[in-house]
Design a protein around this motif. Structure first.
Motif, PDB file in Angstrom:
ATOM      1  N   GLU A 114       0.882  -1.302   0.028  1.00 16.04           N
ATOM      2  CA  GLU A 114      -0.133  -0.067   0.008  1.00 16.04           C
ATOM      3  C   GLU A 114       0.878   1.234   0.061  1.00 16.04           C
ATOM      4  OE1 GLU A 114      -3.947   1.674   1.835  1.00 16.04           O
ATOM      5  OE2 GLU A 114      -3.633  -0.453   1.809  1.00 16.04           O
ATOM      6  N   THR A 115       2.014   1.252   0.770  1.00 15.32           N
ATOM      7  CA  THR A 115       2.680   2.557   0.890  1.00 15.32           C
ATOM      8  C   THR A 115       3.490   2.543  -0.604  1.00 15.32           C
ATOM      9  OG1 THR A 115       4.774   1.249   1.487  1.00 15.32           O
ATOM     10  CG2 THR A 115       3.331   2.067   3.095  1.00 15.32           C
ATOM     11  N   PHE A 116       4.037   1.621  -1.217  1.00 17.34           N
ATOM     12  CA  PHE A 116       4.745   1.588  -2.584  1.00 17.34           C
ATOM     13  C   PHE A 116       3.580   2.199  -3.548  1.00 17.34           C
ATOM     14  CE2 PHE A 116       7.877  -1.333  -0.952  1.00 17.34           C
ATOM     15  CZ  PHE A 116       8.859  -0.583  -1.242  1.00 17.34           C
ATOM     16  N   LEU A 117       2.439   1.778  -3.501  1.00 17.49           N
ATOM     17  CA  LEU A 117       1.175   1.972  -4.437  1.00 17.49           C
ATOM     18  C   LEU A 117       0.899   3.518  -4.384  1.00 17.49           C
ATOM     19  CD1 LEU A 117      -1.143  -1.012  -4.483  1.00 17.49           C
ATOM     20  CD2 LEU A 117       0.421  -0.110  -6.326  1.00 17.49           C
ATOM     21  N   LEU A 118       0.902   4.064  -3.170  1.00 13.10           N
ATOM     22  CA  LEU A 118       0.430   5.183  -2.738  1.00 13.10           C
ATOM     23  C   LEU A 118       1.436   6.239  -3.343  1.00 13.10           C
ATOM     24  CD1 LEU A 118      -1.008   5.245   0.530  1.00 13.10           C
ATOM     25  CD2 LEU A 118      -2.123   5.584  -1.432  1.00 13.10           C
ATOM     26  N   ALA A 119       2.768   6.035  -3.410  1.00 15.68           N
ATOM     27  CA  ALA A 119       4.118   6.772  -3.855  1.00 15.68           C
ATOM     28  C   ALA A 119       3.977   6.725  -5.344  1.00 15.68           C
ATOM     29  CB  ALA A 119       5.295   6.144  -3.229  1.00 15.68           C
ATOM     30  N   ALA A 148       4.262  -1.467 -10.693  1.00 13.12           N
ATOM     31  CA  ALA A 148       3.277  -2.503  -9.970  1.00 13.12           C
ATOM     32  C   ALA A 148       3.873  -3.760  -9.433  1.00 13.12           C
ATOM     33  CB  ALA A 148       1.931  -2.794 -10.680  1.00 13.12           C
ATOM     34  N   LEU A 149       4.624  -4.380 -10.501  1.00 13.12           N
ATOM     35  CA  LEU A 149       5.342  -5.437  -9.954  1.00 13.12           C
ATOM     36  C   LEU A 149       6.722  -5.120  -9.229  1.00 13.12           C
ATOM     37  CD1 LEU A 149       5.323  -7.465 -13.575  1.00 13.12           C
ATOM     38  CD2 LEU A 149       4.064  -8.118 -11.544  1.00 13.12           C
ATOM     39  N   LEU A 150       7.440  -3.997  -9.340  1.00 10.18           N
ATOM     40  CA  LEU A 150       8.444  -3.763  -8.490  1.00 10.18           C
ATOM     41  C   LEU A 150       7.883  -3.572  -7.072  1.00 10.18           C
ATOM     42  CD1 LEU A 150      10.502  -1.477 -10.706  1.00 10.18           C
ATOM     43  CD2 LEU A 150      11.138  -3.862  -9.847  1.00 10.18           C
ATOM     44  N   SER A 151       6.736  -2.927  -7.105  1.00  6.87           N
ATOM     45  CA  SER A 151       6.165  -2.541  -5.629  1.00  6.87           C
ATOM     46  C   SER A 151       5.632  -3.950  -4.853  1.00  6.87           C
ATOM     47  CB  SER A 151       4.845  -1.771  -5.777  1.00  6.87           C
ATOM     48  OG  SER A 151       5.262  -0.669  -6.407  1.00  6.87           O
TER      49      SER A 151
END
Length: 325
Positions: A114-119, A148-151
């Protein structure tokens, strides 16, 4: 003096989740409350995903990342709430050693995701507002899938590292977790072997991941605000801010609840107050995110309206065919 070694971790068969309260009269209320919240999370986020997938106008990078965020919210709540509901229904507090560490792993995966997606979504807003003519070129489908895959991969890698380190710990007799699910920090506290490396790893990971993601969000919004304030038209300013308004609300909710959890754990030693804190980041944002995006986003509201119209039309046609037969 005889030395007795602490119980080895392999002999631990289960932990005990103390939940939110000991009062048996409150258990039905808590069960109903969390069941309702879980259904809202599932239905709300599932509607977001279905509306986006069914409307070709929403096949854009922003809504691609939003559907990923909704999927992450569904998985996060499914990792924790059903086990709590089962324990209340069966009047049991136990959770097996394997299930506990499985919970730890998946909670970490979806919290980090979630934190990565928000960034990433903040960066998407930055490109959409500051570089609108190059938006389609910069935010290509290839880059969106890659981000998305890296996150996901970074989230899985970080979660696996924490879990593998925690699996090395030995546990003694006091195996009570003052939460409704197995949280990494609380599991580490139960260890009777040296957990210094685990605690350092937790803080380093939080600082690195939090620094990268929050830094990316701040970078994006500083440039967005600077760019928008330079616009001559008030209408364009309003449109630009409305583009990222929902995302900014979700970011504020997620990190705001995280701050509440941190501050509450720092100022109180009460097990019950500590037990309420995880609800703030593992249930509340996941429940409110669909409402924020559906109420603050005109395109999302229109997509949901079309989706419900399709369902109603399909039911009418099905009923007519049934009556004809």
């Amino acid at each position: 003096m005889e030395y007795t070694e602490p119980t080895n971790k392999t002999s631990v068969s289960e932990f005990f989740l103390l939940g939110l309260t000991d009062d048996p009269e409150l258990q039905p209320l808590i069960f109903s409350l969390f069941l309702s919240m879980y259904l809202v999370i599932i239905l709300g986020n599932l509607l977001i995903i279905l509306a986006i997938s069914s409307d070709s106008h929403l096949h854009t990078p922003m809504y691609f990342f939003l559907s990923n965020l909704s999927f992450s919210d569904i998985c996060m709540s499914t990792t924790t709430i059903p086990k709590m509901l089962v324990n209340i229904q069966t009047q049991s507090r136990s959770i097996s050693y394997t299930t506990c560490f499985t919970q730890v792993t998946f909670v970490l995966i979806f919290a980090y995701l979630e934190t990565f997606l928000l960034a990433v979504m903040a960066y998407d807003c930055y490109v959409a507002i500051c570089h609108p003519l190059r938006y389609r070129v910069i935010m290509s489908p290839h880059l969106c899938v890659l981000l998305a895959l890296l996150s996901l991969l970074f989230s899985i890698g970080d979660a696996q590292l924490h879990t593998l380190m925690a699996l090395r710990l030995s546990f003694c007799t006091d195996l009570e977790i003052p939460h409704f699910f197995c949280e990494l920090a609380q599991v580490i506290k139960l260890a009777c072997s040296d957990a210094l490396i685990d605690n350092i790893l937790v803080y380093v990971s939080l600082c690195v991941v939090g620094g990268i993601t929050l830094g990316g969000i701040f970078f994006s919004y500083i440039h967005i605000v600077s760019f928008v304030l330079g616009m001559p038209s008030q209408g364009r300013k309003y449109k630009a801010f409305s583009t990222c308004g929902a995302h900014l609300s979700v970011v504020s909710l997620f990190y705001g609840t995280a701050c509440v959890v941190y501050l509450s754990s720092a100022v109180t030693d009460s097990p019950r107050k500590t037990a309420v804190a995880p609800v703030m980041y593992s249930v509340v944002p996941q429940m409110l995110n669909p409402f924020i995006y559906s109420l603050r986003n005109r395109e999302m509201k229109e997509a949901l309206r079309k989706f419900f119209d399709r369902i109603c039309s399909f039911r009418v046609v099905s009923l007519a065919l049934f009556l004809q037969d």
